[in-house]
Design a protein around this motif. Structure first.
Motif, PDB file in Angstrom:
ATOM      1  N   LEU A 257       0.864  -1.170   0.073  1.00 52.79           N
ATOM      2  CA  LEU A 257       0.029  -0.024  -0.147  1.00 52.79           C
ATOM      3  C   LEU A 257       0.844   1.340   0.046  1.00 52.79           C
ATOM      4  CD1 LEU A 257      -2.625  -1.108   2.661  1.00 52.79           C
ATOM      5  CD2 LEU A 257      -3.005  -1.265   0.330  1.00 52.79           C
ATOM      6  N   GLY A 258       2.036   1.013   0.980  1.00 56.31           N
ATOM      7  CA  GLY A 258       2.870   2.462   0.949  1.00 56.31           C
ATOM      8  C   GLY A 258       3.947   2.477  -0.160  1.00 56.31           C
ATOM      9  N   LYS A 259       4.432   3.784  -0.395  1.00 57.65           N
ATOM     10  CA  LYS A 259       5.629   4.029  -1.472  1.00 57.65           C
ATOM     11  C   LYS A 259       6.852   3.092  -1.034  1.00 57.65           C
ATOM     12  CE  LYS A 259       3.774   8.586  -2.564  1.00 57.65           C
ATOM     13  NZ  LYS A 259       2.674   8.687  -1.561  1.00 57.65           N
ATOM     14  N   ASN A 260       7.283   2.792  -2.291  1.00 53.86           N
ATOM     15  CA  ASN A 260       8.929   2.123  -1.985  1.00 53.86           C
ATOM     16  C   ASN A 260       8.679   1.000  -0.708  1.00 53.86           C
ATOM     17  OD1 ASN A 260      10.202   4.248  -3.391  1.00 53.86           O
ATOM     18  ND2 ASN A 260       9.941   5.554  -1.535  1.00 53.86           N
ATOM     19  N   THR A 261       7.789   0.204  -0.855  1.00 59.47           N
ATOM     20  CA  THR A 261       7.680  -0.889  -0.098  1.00 59.47           C
ATOM     21  C   THR A 261       8.297  -2.192  -0.816  1.00 59.47           C
ATOM     22  OG1 THR A 261       5.299  -1.264  -0.884  1.00 59.47           O
ATOM     23  CG2 THR A 261       5.558  -0.327   1.350  1.00 59.47           C
ATOM     24  N   LYS A 262       8.988  -3.002   0.024  1.00 55.93           N
ATOM     25  CA  LYS A 262       9.727  -3.894  -0.633  1.00 55.93           C
ATOM     26  C   LYS A 262       9.198  -5.490   0.134  1.00 55.93           C
ATOM     27  CE  LYS A 262      14.257  -5.015  -0.466  1.00 55.93           C
ATOM     28  NZ  LYS A 262      15.658  -4.388  -0.169  1.00 55.93           N
ATOM     29  N   SER A 263       8.974  -6.529  -0.773  1.00 56.34           N
ATOM     30  CA  SER A 263       8.854  -7.687  -0.182  1.00 56.34           C
ATOM     31  C   SER A 263       9.374  -8.899  -0.525  1.00 56.34           C
ATOM     32  CB  SER A 263       7.147  -8.089  -0.027  1.00 56.34           C
ATOM     33  OG  SER A 263       6.876  -7.992  -1.625  1.00 56.34           O
ATOM     34  N   THR A 264       9.824  -9.770   0.233  1.00 56.35           N
ATOM     35  CA  THR A 264      10.607 -10.900  -0.262  1.00 56.35           C
ATOM     36  C   THR A 264       9.943 -12.136   0.286  1.00 56.35           C
ATOM     37  OG1 THR A 264      12.838  -9.697   0.104  1.00 56.35           O
ATOM     38  CG2 THR A 264      12.930 -12.143  -0.294  1.00 56.35           C
ATOM     39  N   ILE A 265      10.100 -13.100  -0.822  1.00 57.12           N
ATOM     40  CA  ILE A 265       9.315 -14.443  -0.619  1.00 57.12           C
ATOM     41  C   ILE A 265      10.280 -15.557  -0.931  1.00 57.12           C
ATOM     42  CG2 ILE A 265       7.477 -16.099  -1.243  1.00 57.12           C
ATOM     43  CD1 ILE A 265       5.834 -13.354  -1.911  1.00 57.12           C
ATOM     44  N   VAL A 266      10.452 -16.330   0.017  1.00 56.54           N
ATOM     45  CA  VAL A 266      11.154 -17.341  -0.529  1.00 56.54           C
ATOM     46  C   VAL A 266      10.850 -18.942   0.040  1.00 56.54           C
ATOM     47  CG1 VAL A 266      13.742 -18.869  -0.026  1.00 56.54           C
ATOM     48  CG2 VAL A 266      13.479 -15.954  -0.297  1.00 56.54           C
ATOM     49  N   SER A 267      10.115 -19.691  -0.819  1.00 62.77           N
ATOM     50  CA  SER A 267       9.577 -20.709  -0.191  1.00 62.77           C
ATOM     51  C   SER A 267      10.259 -22.297  -0.865  1.00 62.77           C
ATOM     52  CB  SER A 267       7.845 -20.719  -0.740  1.00 62.77           C
ATOM     53  OG  SER A 267       7.436 -22.071  -0.854  1.00 62.77           O
ATOM     54  N   LYS A 268      10.218 -22.904   0.205  1.00 57.36           N
ATOM     55  CA  LYS A 268      11.015 -24.296  -0.075  1.00 57.36           C
ATOM     56  C   LYS A 268      10.187 -25.436   0.194  1.00 57.36           C
ATOM     57  CE  LYS A 268      15.318 -22.545  -0.977  1.00 57.36           C
ATOM     58  NZ  LYS A 268      16.094 -22.631  -1.967  1.00 57.36           N
ATOM     59  N   GLY A 269       9.517 -25.919  -0.797  1.00 56.60           N
ATOM     60  CA  GLY A 269       8.524 -27.147  -0.403  1.00 56.60           C
ATOM     61  C   GLY A 269       9.130 -28.444  -0.695  1.00 56.60           C
ATOM     62  N   ILE A 270       8.956 -29.230   0.005  1.00 54.47           N
ATOM     63  CA  ILE A 270       9.687 -30.735  -0.111  1.00 54.47           C
ATOM     64  C   ILE A 270       8.492 -31.693   0.051  1.00 54.47           C
ATOM     65  CG2 ILE A 270      11.269 -32.369   0.935  1.00 54.47           C
ATOM     66  CD1 ILE A 270      12.639 -29.534   2.078  1.00 54.47           C
ATOM     67  N   ALA A 271       8.233 -32.455  -0.819  1.00 44.72           N
ATOM     68  CA  ALA A 271       7.319 -33.424  -0.845  1.00 44.72           C
ATOM     69  C   ALA A 271       7.727 -34.987  -1.183  1.00 44.72           C
ATOM     70  CB  ALA A 271       6.507 -33.254  -1.875  1.00 44.72           C
ATOM     71  N   ALA A 272       7.118 -35.835  -0.059  1.00 43.06           N
ATOM     72  CA  ALA A 272       7.876 -37.257  -0.226  1.00 43.06           C
ATOM     73  C   ALA A 272       6.613 -38.175  -0.188  1.00 43.06           C
ATOM     74  CB  ALA A 272       8.652 -37.576   1.040  1.00 43.06           C
ATOM     75  N   GLY A 273       6.901 -39.247  -0.221  1.00 34.71           N
ATOM     76  CA  GLY A 273       5.699 -40.305  -0.009  1.00 34.71           C
ATOM     77  C   GLY A 273       4.486 -40.014  -0.951  1.00 34.71           C
ATOM     78  N   LYS A 274       3.311 -39.950  -0.314  1.00 34.85           N
ATOM     79  CA  LYS A 274       2.225 -39.713  -1.092  1.00 34.85           C
ATOM     80  C   LYS A 274       1.524 -38.329  -0.911  1.00 34.85           C
ATOM     81  CE  LYS A 274       0.817 -44.472  -1.762  1.00 34.85           C
ATOM     82  NZ  LYS A 274       0.040 -45.697  -0.894  1.00 34.85           N
ATOM     83  N   SER A 275       2.503 -37.411  -0.376  1.00 32.93           N
ATOM     84  CA  SER A 275       2.027 -36.257   0.161  1.00 32.93           C
ATOM     85  C   SER A 275       1.749 -35.083  -0.960  1.00 32.93           C
ATOM     86  CB  SER A 275       2.917 -35.787   1.038  1.00 32.93           C
ATOM     87  OG  SER A 275       4.121 -35.269   0.255  1.00 32.93           O
ATOM     88  N   ASN A 276       1.116 -34.149  -0.725  1.00 33.24           N
ATOM     89  CA  ASN A 276       0.796 -33.118  -1.455  1.00 33.24           C
ATOM     90  C   ASN A 276       1.170 -31.690  -1.024  1.00 33.24           C
ATOM     91  OD1 ASN A 276      -0.302 -33.340  -4.365  1.00 33.24           O
ATOM     92  ND2 ASN A 276      -2.072 -34.494  -3.173  1.00 33.24           N
TER      93      ASN A 276
END
Ligand code: ATP
Ligand code: MG
Lengths: 260, 481
Positions: free
Chosen positions: B350-369
């Motif tokens: 909403l504000g000026k010069n705002t900054k966001s960073t997203i780092v997502s690490k998903g790890i799936a094993a077995g029969k998972s989602n």
């Protein structure tokens, strides 16, 4: 010489296939302590397959024969157990492990190996000392060992990192799969000198290479030619020189009946 | 999912046996959710009038709502009338010694390096030694209060600091926000409250771990953190050991307010019971977490390591209202066996010069989602907003799934938004390489996964990071084989 004491690796009539295709077709090789063996042979003849099978890679099916290392049946052991028994493979294509530093990687490896051998964990200061020592032996830059294993390394840096790891793990048998390819002239000399410094009466090397140049530095006791899944010729250094001069055509002709 | 359906059934029906009673001294409220229930909870906690009113409004709103089903999750229909909404103080099952505890659980504790004393506490063995943490709590509370920092249970805050609660509760996550937030507002049990006054840097990591009363209050937790101008706090949430808190619905709400020049770091290691290999049991974790950077130069940073729960539905978000404010989301989500996770974040500029960073690490094993769902929204007038998103998925085996749902809504031309996504498989070559150096396959996976998550693990406070690393390895045990 007493064979019983000196024999380290014995491969008898080894037959290996992958995806239904037979690649090793009855291979025999004996390596004794203190020896350096060179294995040469045309592309696709089965050199890397041999190295992988000795190291215990699971993709390959052993259809027959045996691999004995220091008197133990290796075919009974998993890859990590073979490593813990003192086998090392310098990969033709070293793998990248992002986010894991070489130092951390080696720390883990050494801890595992020592535990297997019933040794107490290595003290941090001893580990650091060893790290510095071995970095010197293979003239590898410290910043390279602090980075993630092989990630973003140049081809030559990867090869040098393999030799550095070998130095750190102090195996009794080291198999170097084309460690020389991709190295510049200086690096080749450095790596070879490093290997020579690590040579003792107690350990042995199997050096897979296409170029006799490496063998000028690391002087082998035996040179073998692998062709169509078999060692078809064994000799001394001179054989390597002969191959360099004549190429593989005469081998291919002589053993034409093997190519089916 | 018929397996978990059965379990849920069992769980909700299990509560029936207590029968109906409206006796205010009783510890367990019979299943059911109506205005009476809400009044009961409020009365039981001795809450002031404003709190009851708030709960009632939320409840009436919730009654008219429909449960959302947009997430990439599958679970049986939850009958909210069959859940018991008050069961405190929860008396743990009488277990006299560790010999009576599930050996598998003890093995996990050992691997995590949890002390014997702590093992006893976590598995519900009746020991007095827990007193230890009480003394820790008091000394630590004193030194905090000298600085004017308030750190207490939510119930305590409602009574002791009603003005702060009135002012901020629901200001970031209003009860109208979503189904689970409304439900939480109506029936929340307890949680944490934290206020850092102007210009104060909280000298230690605040952790729910020290809050002895947190153990029994998980179900509808509510947390409110306020950092006044120029304040700083690092808050740790969670339990790093599996609780056999089987088949419960957790619908927590966390609100963070970061005023001008203030910074809040919120780290979670979530390891609720994930259910067994066949998907029986496990927690349904439906959490609403949101922070607002209210003033200029404010910062909020979420770091989460999610390894537990049968189902995770969670999107820690940041509203970047102040100019130059910064929002961060660092996440590791591991799913194994039959687990399902749908997690991510929302960054609203909403504000000026705002900054966001997203780092997502998903790890799936077995029969998972394992799904990442994220929204980056830049409102008109939010000049020069920037976002960088990196969403990586790592698959182990062929029966699991990884999904990425990045939504981007840009209403200002000056915005710069970058999104990178990768999906990789844990390489057999990598495992063989480790094996060849003497590292067995299980350890190799731990090593590779930890390496893959390095960027996020580095964001965690030191001790937490060590535990999280061990946890990652343990969660993925038996996933390749
Ligand atoms: N995993 C595999 N699947 C299918 N074929 C394979 C596999 N591994 C090896 N081969 C085949 O086996 C043969 C021998 O390969 P190998 O890599 O051992 O040769 P090499 O002697 O090391 O060759 P180079 O000198 O080129 O390194 C080749 O024909 C190769 O394509
Ligand atoms: Mg090869």
């Amino acid at each position: 010489m007493n064979n019983e004491v000196d024999e380290m690796l014995e491969i008898k009539d080894l037959k290996v296939s992958v995806e239904g295709k037979q690649i090793l077709k009855g291979l025999n090789l004996t390596v004794n302590k203190g020896e350096v063996h060179a294995i040469m042979g045309p592309n696709g003849s089965g050199k890397s397959t041999l190295a992988s099978v000795i190291a215990g890679k699971e993709d390959y099916t052993v259809d027959g024969g045996s691999i004995t290392f220091n008197g133990k049946d290796m075919l009974e052991l998993s890859a990590d157990e073979r490593a813990k028994e003192g086998m090392f493979l310098a990969f033709q294509y070293p793998v990248e492990i992002p986010g894991v530093s070489t130092i951390n990687f080696l720390k883990t490896a050494i801890a595992e190996i020592r535990q297997y051998r019933g040794l107490p964990p290595m003290e941090a200061k001893d580990f650091l000392k060893m790290l510095k020592e071995k970095q010197k032996v293979v003239e590898i830059e410290a910043n390279l060992t602090g980075r993630s294993v092989n990630e973003g390394f140049s081809g030559g840096e990867k090869k040098r990192n393999e030799i550095f790891q070998m130095a750190m793990l102090e195996p009794s048998l080291a198999i170097l799969d084309e460690t020389d390819s991709g190295l510049d002239i200086d690096a080749l000399r450095i790596v070879a000198t490093g290997v020579n410094k690590l040579r003792t009466k107690e350990n042995a090397f199997v050096v897979i290479t296409h170029y006799q140049r490496l063998l000028e530095y690391i002087v082998p006791d035996f040179v073998h030619v692998l062709y169509q899944g078999r060692i078809v010729k064994s000799g001394t250094r001179e054989l390597a020189l002969e191959l360099e001069g004549k190429g593989y055509d005469w081998i291919k002709k002589e053993f034409a009946e093997l190519a089916v | 999912m018929s397996g978990s359906n059965e379990i849920l059934e069992e769980f909700v029906q299990g509560e029936y046996k207590y029968g109906f009673t409206s006796d205010i001294d009783s510890d367990i409220l019979p299943p059911g959710l109506n205005e009476e229930t809400v009044r009961f909870i409020s009365a039981k906690k001795g809450e002031p009038e404003f709190m009851l009113e708030y709960r009632m409004k939320a409840f009436r709103y919730w009654k008219e709502m429909k449960e959302p089903h947009w997430a990439h999750l599958h679970y049986p229909v939850i009958d909210y009338r069959k859940i018991s909404y008050y069961s405190a103080p929860k008396k743990p099952k009488e277990i006299k010694s560790l010999d009576e505890v599930d050996p598998e659980l003890l093995r996990t504790f050992e691997k995590l390096g949890i002390s014997l004393l702590e093992q006893k506490r976590l598995s519900g063995v009746a020991v007095d030694a827990v007193i230890d943490s009480v003394s820790v709590k008091t000394t630590f509370k004193e030194s905090l209060s000298k600085l004017g920092i308030i750190f207490c249970s939510f119930s305590e805050a409602v009574k002791e600091h009603p003005d702060l609660v009135k002012k901020y509760m629901g200001s970031v996550v209003p009860y109208t926000d979503n189904y689970f937030a409304a439900l939480n507002a109506a029936v929340f049990s307890d949680g944490s409250f934290c206020y850092i006054p102007k210009g104060v840097r909280c000298p230690m990591e605040l952790s729910t771990y020290f809050r002895i009363n947190s153990a029994g209050t998980g179900q509808f937790e509510r947390t409110l953190i306020i950092a006044d101008e120029g304040a700083y706090v690092s808050y740790l949430e969670g339990c790093t050991a599996p609780m056999r808190d089987e088949n419960q619905l957790h619908a927590a709400v966390v609100e963070i307010v970061s005023h001008a020049d203030a910074e809040v770091k919120y780290s979670t290691v979530q390891n609720w019971y994930p259910g067994d290999k066949d998907g029986k049991g496990g927690i349904y974790n439906f959490v609403t977490k949101r922070g607002i950077c209210l003033g200029n130069n404010a910062k909020i940073s979420w770091t989460q390591v999610e390894t537990g729960s049968a189902i995770t539905w969670k999107y820690p978000s940041v509203i970047l209202k102040g100019d130059n404010s910064v929002g961060e989301f660092y996440s590791i989500a591991v799913t194994n066996h039959m687990q399902q996770a749908d997690t991510g974040t929302k960054m609203t500029h909403l504000g000026k010069n705002t900054k966001s960073t997203i780092v997502s690490k998903g790890i799936a094993a077995g029969k998972s989602n394992n799904s990442y769902r994220g929204l980056v929204k830049v409102n008109r007038g939010a000049k020069n907003a920037r976002n960088f998103s990196q969403c990586d998925s790592l698959l182990m085996g062929n029966n699991c799934g990884a999904h990425t749902f990045p939504y981007i809504e840009i209403n200002d031309k000056s915005a710069q938004v970058e999104h990178e996504a990768t999906t990789s498989k844990i390489g057999e070559d990598q495992i063989f390489y480790c094996n060849q150096r003497g590292i067995d396959t299980e350890k190799a996976i731990g090593l590779i996964v930890n390496g893959y998550c390095r960027e996020v693990l580095n964001k965690l406070p030191m001790e937490f990071a060590v535990e999280a690393q061990k946890l990652l390895a343990v969660s993925l045990e038996g996933s390749v084989g």
